[in-house]
Design a protein around this motif. Structure first.
Motif, short mmCIF file in Angstrom:
data_model
loop_
_atom_site.label_atom_id
_atom_site.label_comp_id
_atom_site.label_asym_id
_atom_site.label_seq_id
_atom_site.Cartn_x
_atom_site.Cartn_y
_atom_site.Cartn_z
N SER A 1 -4.23 -6.09 7.90
CA SER A 1 -5.02 -5.53 9.00
C SER A 1 -6.51 -5.51 8.75
N GLY A 2 -6.93 -5.73 7.50
CA GLY A 2 -8.35 -5.64 7.19
C GLY A 2 -8.57 -5.49 5.71
N ALA A 3 -9.65 -4.80 5.35
CA ALA A 3 -9.98 -4.67 3.93
C ALA A 3 -10.85 -3.45 3.70
N ASP A 4 -10.82 -2.96 2.48
CA ASP A 4 -11.81 -2.00 2.03
C ASP A 4 -13.04 -2.79 1.58
N VAL A 5 -14.21 -2.39 2.05
CA VAL A 5 -15.43 -3.11 1.72
C VAL A 5 -16.46 -2.16 1.13
N PHE A 6 -17.35 -2.72 0.34
CA PHE A 6 -18.48 -1.99 -0.21
C PHE A 6 -19.74 -2.54 0.40
N VAL A 7 -20.39 -1.73 1.23
CA VAL A 7 -21.65 -2.11 1.84
C VAL A 7 -22.77 -1.81 0.85
N VAL A 8 -23.63 -2.77 0.66
CA VAL A 8 -24.63 -2.68 -0.40
C VAL A 8 -25.71 -1.66 -0.09
N ALA A 9 -26.26 -1.70 1.11
CA ALA A 9 -27.36 -0.79 1.47
C ALA A 9 -27.23 -0.38 2.93
N PRO A 10 -27.04 0.92 3.17
CA PRO A 10 -26.85 2.01 2.20
C PRO A 10 -25.50 1.86 1.50
N PRO A 11 -25.35 2.40 0.29
CA PRO A 11 -24.11 2.21 -0.46
C PRO A 11 -22.95 2.99 0.15
#
Length: 469
Positions: free
Chosen positions: A424-434
């Motif tokens: 269904s999707g994914a866990d993501v890490f957005v760089v800025a803002p963290p």
């Protein structure tokens, strides 16, 4: 990115109410704490160790100082670790009102706008804290290690100590980098590196994931930042881990105590991690352990972040194991590759006070006090509940600030790293803002950098979500 200027409700009162966090200590518990402070105390036969030039290393502004350290090089090679731990023994009466309340709380909870302390601050930030230039009761560990960093002799006893200085991590790191470390910490880099090498050889699993941090930005506002990972953080942590491992060995040899335990990961979990590494293009030789693989990754690379997240499957099932007069069923912490016990943070964590009493008794070849033995079976449940609450509160605070930070940016695009994907999707890490959040979309490539679009930032529900741009 700083949150927009907003009304006064941009605080964490809602989280405190939701989780029913205590606001005050019961009156009877406060009375006991004040009475304990007021009592004139003799040394009670304690060793006078005030001549040791101990220092503390903590985050800036910390007042609940549990540990003070002195590292020395031994003649002929090796190291001597003096590690003083705050002693609650003189201040908390077993079975009293304060003891009852402390057991109910379990540990200090940290929120951005103020802590929910385990003990009244008159103790935890006052007479029991190892504040600089103050004479304090302590549980003093002296650990002699050989040239490889392995402990060879352990001595623990009650003592009075006096910390000579209070440092933070960045100050210590800068001094070491400049070649001018404080004399009490001069061997820290060498000793810390040795202990890190031993950890990898033991099979310790370290996940160098980004650590989000909520920091004030003035005017009642908050921002998200990444907590810097300095080498001195890891080196200093190795002192605490060494002490906890020595404590566990004392308990196991005596047949009584309480350990922090984690069962070994099963073969299916390791096989799954190997498949993920292959899919991410990370080479993993057949003769390399999980610990060696993870230690060799570059934590700044996106595929490394994805593998660290997947490796959390190896660390499931952590808990506490109490035992008396018989060996425990599970005696090791698989994440550390050794038996381990919490003994170094009694101001902030309930179990450490009892574990310290076990170590003091066994080291002196004395029987463990009856009140400690009676408490041991209760501690795993108390700490398990407390750990679960602390984890929920920390996550709720991060979710809240993420929603505040992004509330006026719905529709905008961001750079992100895909951490763990499913149908269904994914866990993501957005760089800025963290920010760490959920991103909708099938076929998202784990370990790759993508552009995502913010589709929701609900402040009331503390929910942030993205879709692939």
């Amino acid at each position: 990115m700083v949150i927009r200027t907003g009304p006064a409700e941009l605080d964490f009162g809602g989280i405190r109410s939701e989780f029913r966090l205590p606001q005050e200590f019961p009156a009877a518990a406060l009375v006991e704490a004040e009475q304990a402070v007021a009592i004139e105390r003799a040394t009670d036969g304690r060793e006078d160790a005030t001549a040791l030039p101990l220092v503390t290393v903590d985050p800036p502004g910390a007042k609940d100082l549990d540990q003070a350290v002195l590292l020395q090089r031994r003649a002929g090679g090796g190291f001597r670790v003096h590690y003083a731990i705050a002693d609650l023994g003189p201040f908390v009466r077993p079975g009293g009102a304060l003891d009852t309340e402390v057991r109910r709380r379990g540990q200090t909870l940290y929120l951005p706008d103020g802590n929910v302390p385990l003990h009244p601050t008159v103790l935890s930030e006052g007479v029991a804290s190892l504040l600089p230039l103050q004479v304090r009761p302590s549980v003093l560990w002296t650990i002699d290690c050989d040239g490889d960093g392995q402990p060879k002799r352990v001595h623990v006893r009650r003592a009075i100590v006096r910390s000579t200085a209070q440092f933070d991590y960045e100050t210590v790191q800068a001094a070491i980098a400049a070649g001018n470390p404080h004399p009490s910490l001069e061997p820290l880099a060498d000793f810390g590196r040795l202990r890190r090498e031993l950890a990898v050889r033991r099979g310790a699993v370290e996940l160098q994931l980004p650590e989000q941090e909520i920091v004030p930005n003035g005017g009642g506002q908050w921002k998200l930042a990444l907590r810097p990972r300095l080498p001195v953080d890891a080196w200093n942590a190795e002192i605490s881990l060494l002490t906890g491992m020595c404590a566990a060995r004392l308990m196991l040899d005596a047949g009584v105590g309480v350990l922090r335990t984690l069962p070994d990961a099963d073969d299916a979990a390791v096989d799954g991690l190997r498949r993920t590494a292959h899919a991410l293009g990370i080479a993993w030789s057949a003769d390399s352990s999980v610990a060696e693989l993870l230690a060799g990754l570059d934590p700044t690379r996106s595929e490394s972040l994805a593998l660290y997240v997947d490796a959390t499957r190896l660390l499931r099932g952590a808990g506490y194991t109490a035992f008396a007069d018989a060996p425990p069923g599970v005696a090791t912490h698989a994440g550390l590759g050794a038996p381990y016990a919490h003994v170094t943070a009694p101001l902030r964590r309930l179990v450490d006070r009892f574990a310290a009493e076990v170590c003091l008794a066994t080291s002196a070849e004395q029987p463990v006090p009856d009140w400690v033995r009676a408490a041991l079976p209760q501690l795993p449940g108390l700490m398990g509940s407390s750990d679960a609450l602390a984890s929920k509160v920390e996550r709720a605070c991060l979710d809240q600030v993420e929603a505040w930070v992004l509330a006026d940016r719905v529709g905008q695009e961001f750079d992100a790293v895909v951490l763990r994907a499913d149908a269904s999707g994914a866990d993501v890490f957005v760089v800025a803002p963290p920010v760490m959040a959920r991103c909708a979309g099938a076929g998202l490539p784990e370990g790759e950098r993508i552009r995502v679009r913010l589709v929701e930032a609900d402040e009331a529900r503390r929910k942030v979500s993205f879709t692939r741009a």
